[in-house]
Design a protein around this motif. Structure first.
Motif, mmCIF file in Angstrom:
data_model
loop_
_atom_site.group_PDB
_atom_site.id
_atom_site.type_symbol
_atom_site.label_atom_id
_atom_site.label_comp_id
_atom_site.label_asym_id
_atom_site.label_seq_id
_atom_site.Cartn_x
_atom_site.Cartn_y
_atom_site.Cartn_z
ATOM 1 N N GLU A 102 5.838 1.753 12.750
ATOM 2 C CA GLU A 102 6.045 3.199 12.633
ATOM 3 C C GLU A 102 7.448 3.511 12.134
ATOM 4 N N THR A 103 7.556 4.557 11.303
ATOM 5 C CA THR A 103 8.889 5.006 10.881
ATOM 6 C C THR A 103 9.543 5.736 12.052
ATOM 7 N N GLN A 104 10.848 5.892 11.996
ATOM 8 C CA GLN A 104 11.577 6.544 13.084
ATOM 9 C C GLN A 104 12.260 7.824 12.619
ATOM 10 N N GLY A 105 11.614 8.542 11.703
ATOM 11 C CA GLY A 105 12.160 9.801 11.223
ATOM 12 C C GLY A 105 13.244 9.642 10.181
ATOM 13 N N THR A 106 13.477 8.411 9.725
ATOM 14 C CA THR A 106 14.474 8.178 8.679
ATOM 15 C C THR A 106 13.804 7.397 7.552
ATOM 16 N N GLU A 107 14.526 7.217 6.463
ATOM 17 C CA GLU A 107 13.976 6.461 5.341
ATOM 18 C C GLU A 107 14.286 4.972 5.446
ATOM 19 N N ARG A 108 14.878 4.574 6.555
ATOM 20 C CA ARG A 108 15.185 3.155 6.750
ATOM 21 C C ARG A 108 13.880 2.371 6.947
ATOM 22 N N GLU A 109 13.812 1.183 6.394
ATOM 23 C CA GLU A 109 12.623 0.337 6.561
ATOM 24 C C GLU A 109 12.506 -0.113 8.016
ATOM 25 N N GLU A 110 11.314 -0.003 8.566
ATOM 26 C CA GLU A 110 11.037 -0.487 9.921
ATOM 27 C C GLU A 110 10.087 -1.672 9.795
ATOM 28 N N ARG A 111 10.247 -2.655 10.682
ATOM 29 C CA ARG A 111 9.455 -3.884 10.563
ATOM 30 C C ARG A 111 8.864 -4.294 11.902
ATOM 31 N N SER A 112 7.647 -4.854 11.833
ATOM 32 C CA SER A 112 7.009 -5.454 12.999
ATOM 33 C C SER A 112 6.329 -6.724 12.520
ATOM 34 N N GLY A 113 6.931 -7.860 12.818
ATOM 35 C CA GLY A 113 6.390 -9.140 12.357
ATOM 36 C C GLY A 113 6.362 -9.224 10.843
ATOM 37 N N ARG A 114 5.168 -9.424 10.290
ATOM 38 C CA ARG A 114 5.008 -9.591 8.841
ATOM 39 C C ARG A 114 4.758 -8.269 8.118
ATOM 40 N N VAL A 115 4.818 -7.145 8.862
ATOM 41 C CA VAL A 115 4.499 -5.839 8.267
ATOM 42 C C VAL A 115 5.723 -4.931 8.310
ATOM 43 N N SER A 116 5.999 -4.265 7.180
ATOM 44 C CA SER A 116 7.112 -3.311 7.136
ATOM 45 C C SER A 116 6.608 -1.977 6.611
ATOM 46 N N ILE A 117 7.357 -0.912 6.939
ATOM 47 C CA ILE A 117 6.988 0.435 6.524
ATOM 48 C C ILE A 117 8.252 1.189 6.107
ATOM 49 N N VAL A 159 0.862 -1.179 0.000
ATOM 50 C CA VAL A 159 0.000 0.000 0.000
ATOM 51 C C VAL A 159 0.900 1.230 0.000
ATOM 52 N N ARG A 160 0.599 2.178 -0.886
ATOM 53 C CA ARG A 160 1.366 3.426 -0.927
ATOM 54 C C ARG A 160 0.441 4.598 -0.646
ATOM 55 N N CYS A 161 0.807 5.423 0.322
ATOM 56 C CA CYS A 161 0.064 6.647 0.627
ATOM 57 C C CYS A 161 1.004 7.832 0.395
ATOM 58 N N ARG A 162 0.471 8.899 -0.206
ATOM 59 C CA ARG A 162 1.278 10.103 -0.438
ATOM 60 C C ARG A 162 0.846 11.200 0.513
ATOM 61 N N TYR A 163 1.815 12.025 0.921
ATOM 62 C CA TYR A 163 1.516 13.096 1.868
ATOM 63 C C TYR A 163 2.060 14.422 1.354
ATOM 64 N N GLU A 164 1.617 15.511 1.983
ATOM 65 C CA GLU A 164 2.056 16.847 1.590
ATOM 66 C C GLU A 164 3.479 17.117 2.061
ATOM 67 N N GLN A 165 4.113 18.053 1.402
ATOM 68 C CA GLN A 165 5.487 18.468 1.712
ATOM 69 C C GLN A 165 5.646 18.863 3.181
ATOM 70 N N ASP A 166 4.596 19.486 3.761
ATOM 71 C CA ASP A 166 4.660 19.954 5.160
ATOM 72 C C ASP A 166 4.954 18.828 6.147
ATOM 73 N N TYR A 167 4.674 17.587 5.770
ATOM 74 C CA TYR A 167 4.836 16.468 6.698
ATOM 75 C C TYR A 167 6.099 15.654 6.444
ATOM 76 N N LYS A 168 7.038 16.237 5.712
ATOM 77 C CA LYS A 168 8.253 15.510 5.320
ATOM 78 C C LYS A 168 9.034 14.983 6.525
ATOM 79 N N GLY A 169 9.140 15.742 7.591
ATOM 80 C CA GLY A 169 9.982 15.322 8.716
ATOM 81 C C GLY A 169 9.273 14.541 9.803
ATOM 82 N N TYR A 170 7.964 14.298 9.649
ATOM 83 C CA TYR A 170 7.208 13.622 10.704
ATOM 84 C C TYR A 170 7.288 12.100 10.587
ATOM 85 N N ASN A 171 7.127 11.415 11.729
ATOM 86 C CA ASN A 171 7.023 9.962 11.713
ATOM 87 C C ASN A 171 5.692 9.568 11.072
ATOM 88 N N LYS A 172 5.691 8.460 10.320
ATOM 89 C CA LYS A 172 4.474 7.936 9.713
ATOM 90 C C LYS A 172 4.208 6.564 10.321
#
Length: 199
Positions: A60-75, A31-44
């Motif tokens: 949840e992301t940790q403020g970086t572009e590194r992939e974060e994972r929880s079980g079978r789900v990644s972001i 699933v891909r969601c797009r967000y506004e420029q104003d939210y570039k630095g926020y955790n998703k």
């Protein structure tokens, strides 16, 4: 300028994605969601639940572009394309339901303050039955809505007004007077009840 903005609360139309996605048991879906420029630095983050105000955070992301994972789900948050990508692997029937792409912004929790969110309905179909050895098909990314020049969500909503400013103005012009009004009413009732009793 407030022209053409109306009441534009933080989070209104600031996140878009697919309304419905379908995967197959045992496969993955993206699933891909797009967000506004104003939210570039926020955790998703990606959460599950019927309502965006009461959903269980999965990953949840940790403020970086590194992939974060929880079980079978990644972001993963791709700040260059302003895209949040969630992948659910090894799907099963229990994974079907209501999910949310969300941006962590709220610092005052009440009915006026909500994290920007977008609901995604996930369906899981059973894998086709075969007598031969089962092969796994590559995940098909969820269809993402095309944003045309006339629908550019990063410029059309509340032009010229940062969302943080809108939230601050909302706090000053709505929340503060409401709080002071309630406080004044409580003091007035208390005074009226004290007066006759004191005499």
């Amino acid at each position: 300028s407030w022209d053409g903005c109306g009441l534009c609360f933080p989070g209104c139309l600031s996140l878009v994605g697919p309304r419905f996605v379908t995967g197959t048991t045992g496969d993955s879906l993206t699933v891909r969601c797009r967000y506004e420029q104003d939210y570039k630095g926020y955790n998703k983050y990606w959460c599950r639940g019927q309502y965006d105000t009461d959903c269980n955070k999965i990953v949840e992301t940790q403020g970086t572009e590194r992939e974060e994972r929880s079980g079978r789900v990644s972001i993963r948050d791709n700040a260059d394309s302003l895209t949040l990508t969630v992948t659910m692997e090894n799907l099963n029937a229990a994974d079907a339901g209501s999910y949310w792409c969300k941006i962590q912004t709220v610092w005052i929790l009440d009915e006026w303050s909500r994290d920007p969110s977008f609901q995604v309905q996930v369906s899981v179909s059973p894998a086709p039955r075969t007598t031969t050895r089962r092969t796994t098909h590559p995940a098909t990314p969820a269809t993402f809505p095309t944003v045309t020049a006339g629908q550019n969500f990063s410029t059309n909503h509340c032009p010229g007004v940062p969302l943080s400013t809108v939230h601050f103005l909302l706090l000053i012009f709505l929340k503060l007077p409401l709080f002071l009004g309630v406080l004044g009413a409580v003091l007035w009732v208390s005074r009226c009840q004290k007066g006759p009793g004191g005499r």
